[in-house]
Design an enzyme around this catalytic site. Structure first.
Site, PDB file in Angstrom:
ATOM      1  N   ASP A  18       0.873  -1.168   0.000  1.00  0.00           N
ATOM      2  CA  ASP A  18       0.000   0.000   0.000  1.00  0.00           C
ATOM      3  C   ASP A  18       0.915   1.224   0.000  1.00  0.00           C
ATOM      4  O   ASP A  18       2.117   1.112   0.244  1.00  0.00           O
ATOM      5  CB  ASP A  18      -0.898  -0.021   1.238  1.00  0.00           C
ATOM      6  CG  ASP A  18      -1.781   1.208   1.335  1.00  0.00           C
ATOM      7  OD1 ASP A  18      -2.340   1.608   0.305  1.00  0.00           O
ATOM      8  OD2 ASP A  18      -1.890   1.764   2.431  1.00  0.00           O
ATOM      9  N   ASP A  37      -0.994  -0.528   6.136  1.00  0.00           N
ATOM     10  CA  ASP A  37      -1.189  -0.055   7.504  1.00  0.00           C
ATOM     11  C   ASP A  37      -2.653   0.061   7.869  1.00  0.00           C
ATOM     12  O   ASP A  37      -2.981   0.435   8.992  1.00  0.00           O
ATOM     13  CB  ASP A  37      -0.514   1.309   7.703  1.00  0.00           C
ATOM     14  CG  ASP A  37      -1.232   2.412   6.941  1.00  0.00           C
ATOM     15  OD1 ASP A  37      -1.755   2.131   5.848  1.00  0.00           O
ATOM     16  OD2 ASP A  37      -1.275   3.549   7.450  1.00  0.00           O
ATOM     17  N   ASP A  68      -6.388  -3.231   4.109  1.00  0.00           N
ATOM     18  CA  ASP A  68      -5.293  -4.015   3.516  1.00  0.00           C
ATOM     19  C   ASP A  68      -5.209  -5.391   4.147  1.00  0.00           C
ATOM     20  O   ASP A  68      -4.794  -6.336   3.490  1.00  0.00           O
ATOM     21  CB  ASP A  68      -3.958  -3.295   3.699  1.00  0.00           C
ATOM     22  CG  ASP A  68      -3.926  -1.956   2.983  1.00  0.00           C
ATOM     23  OD1 ASP A  68      -4.325  -1.913   1.807  1.00  0.00           O
ATOM     24  OD2 ASP A  68      -3.525  -0.955   3.598  1.00  0.00           O
TER      25      ASP A  68
END
Length: 566
Positions: A372, A562, A566
């Site tokens: 990400d 984070d 995700d």
């Protein structure tokens, strides 16, 4: 409306309770307290019994009188009683329940081994000249119980951490919301009473309790949990809002289109719950072989006892105990989680929380790693990287005017300007009056005339003299008729991001970037850290789809992010 129920894990037979957070927390607290007390009693009993057994191990012939030896054994028996009656309770309850239901579990041979050891040792204490001899094994018994309970307690701690993460996620939904009555007035009701088709009103700083469509009002919605988009999204009449996202600025009226399990938020919660219930592959293997193996263990223990009984009944029973304990697959069920918990604990000390122990087994096979962007490869928040001002306008003065407007907004770019002004501390921000925020555009206020702070399209039609170089900046400040300043803001790359990507490539790991931010932003960060495959504007479903496509082509994929999405 019927509420689901939870089962009290420490009550005999399992008692159903309403599934509310207060009851669940009370039950969890009771279970944790009971587990800790059982472990404490076992630890205390083990230490004391070992202390009483130690003289018999080191004493030379004649050093320990028969009376003193018998006294130490009586003391060990007394201290072993609470361990058997209290600390061993979960093993005995589980074994008895399985026997009553004609099942076999790993607790059955363990419970049999504990009972046989205690009975033989008790016989040796009460009747040293009896058929079971005069040997006692209270020290081994209490130590065995302590180690088993330690493993159970560590498992309970991991489960509590996972449950805490799920509870924090669920707390993103409000407990109540304002629902419109047929009369047109609004009343506050529990979220569980909201149905599809209801009209609700969501206030600033509240979370949306369901998926819906805005009927009235406009606002900024923080959807980072679901989409990964770091910037709040402008939402107006006709736009959709999703459960779990935060209403940042305006009051909006929403028609509900999905509730409960039909929402995107519920799907993310379901994915996390499924992950938390998964067992490591080795533990699954132990479960599959447990029943036939346990039957074999019980048969072997019985045959061993029969074989040795004519020679020495006491020794025969202890041989049976050795077979029950040593060959029982509970050793695998304890060793596997213990090893993985040790690895998870080491990772936690380095800032990595392991929610799925299966991932530790799969990590060595990874050949594709997907990052990400926001908060993972970049630092949280934004900072000013470039400023352009009109002739005669000092940068510090322009920043003070911008901060005076920006402090009235929760937008990340506004917060970045306010933080930049506070860090500089050169010029005090003036007092701008009548500040209004146009969702998705910018801010407008009055200070000796109209001031505007926002996007190029928000400022340009009313302003003269914006240079072409400034048009690419994200934030612009203008007066009634003139351009004053522009700022370029960007995310800082983490100090170790470039080194991490290079190290992964040196290990022949293919590195991707999937981000919910705009494609231009994703490409810019990817170029800075050395990633060639980067995709922006990705929803959680898009990320999952790309991962599944890679997996279907034979790739072993891991995702690094984070956020809960995700």
């Amino acid at each position: 409306m019927v509420l689901p129920a939870v089962v009290d894990p420490v009550s005999d037979g399992g008692v159903p309770w309403p599934n509310d957070s207060a009851t669940a927390e009370q039950l969890d607290r009771r279970e944790r307290r009971a587990a800790l007390w059982r472990l404490f009693v076992a630890a205390f009993g083990m230490m004391q019994v070992m202390m009483y057994a130690y003289p018999a191990y080191i004493a030379l012939p004649g050093d320990l009188t028969a009376e003193m030896e018998q006294l130490l054994r009586w003391a060990s028996w007394v201290l072993s009683l609470p361990v058997m009656l209290f600390s061993c309770g979960p093993f005995f309850k589980s074994a008895l329940r399985d026997v009553a239901q004609l099942r076999i579990s790993m607790d059955l041979p363990v419970a049999l081994g504990m009972v046989i050891t205690f009975v033989v040792s008790t016989a040796g204490t009460f009747d040293p000249q009896g058929i079971f001899g005069r040997e006692v094994y209270f020290d081994s018994l209490t130590m065995f119980v302590f180690f088993l309970l330690t493993g159970r307690w560590l498992e309970l701690r991991v489960r509590d951490r996972t449950a805490g993460a799920l509870e924090a996620l669920m707390n993103r939904l409000p407990d109540s919301v304002e629902r419109q009555l047929p009369s047109g007035e609004f009343e506050r009701v529990a979220v569980r009473r909201v149905m599809v088709g209801d009209v609700i009103r969501v206030l600033p700083s509240e979370s949306f309790p369901a998926d819906g469509v805005i009927l009235q009002g406009q606002t900024l919605a923080d959807e980072a949990l679901l989409t990964g988009e770091s910037r709040p999204q402008a939402r107006g009449v006709g736009d959709t809002v999703v459960a779990g996202s935060h209403n940042l600025s305006g009051i909006v009226t929403v028609r509900v289109v999905q509730v409960g399990e039909g929402t995107q938020f519920s799907q993310i919660v379901s994915l996390m719950e499924n992950a938390s219930l998964q067992k490591p592959r080795l533990a699954q293997l132990a479960d599959r072989i447990a029943k036939p193996f346990l039957i074999g263990v019980l048969v072997l223990a019985a045959l061993s006892a029969v074989y040795w009984w004519p020679t020495n009944p006491g020794h025969a029973l202890m041989v049976a105990v050795a077979v029950l304990v040593v060959t029982c697959p509970c050793a695998l069920s304890l060793a596997t989680p213990a090893a993985m918990l040790a690895a998870a604990g080491n990772l936690a000390r380095h800032g990595v929380l392991v929610r799925n122990l299966q991932a530790l087994e799969s990590l060595a096979e990874i050949d594709t790693l997907i990052f990400d962007k926001t908060g993972t490869l970049t630092q949280d928040g934004q900072r000013v990287t470039q400023v352009m001002t009109a002739e005669g306008v000092a940068p510090a003065f322009a920043l003070g005017l911008a901060a005076a407007l920006a402090k009235h907004s929760l937008h990340p770019l506004s917060r970045a300007l306010v933080q930049a002004h506070e860090s500089a501390g050169d010029v005090a921000a003036p007092d701008v009056q009548d500040v209004n925020e146009m969702i998705g555009q910018g801010l407008e206020g009055y200070l000796d005339g109209r001031l505007r702070l926002g996007s190029f399209t928000f400022c340009a039609p009313k302003t003269k003299g914006i240079p072409d170089a400034a048009s690419v900046c994200q934030v612009h400040l203008c007066s009634e008729n003139e351009w004053l300043a522009s700022w370029q803001l960007s995310e800082d790359i983490r100090a170790d991001a470039v080194q991490t990507v290079k190290a992964l490539k040196d290990l022949n790991v293919d590195v991707w970037l999937l981000s919910g931010d705009q494609p231009e932003s994703a490409q810019q960060v990817a170029q800075q850290v050395g990633i060639t495959q980067a995709f922006g504007a990705c929803t959680p479903q898009d990320k999952l789809s790309r991962m599944q496509t890679a997996q279907s082509q034979g790739a072993r994929v891991a995702m690094v992010g984070d956020g809960l999405n995700d």
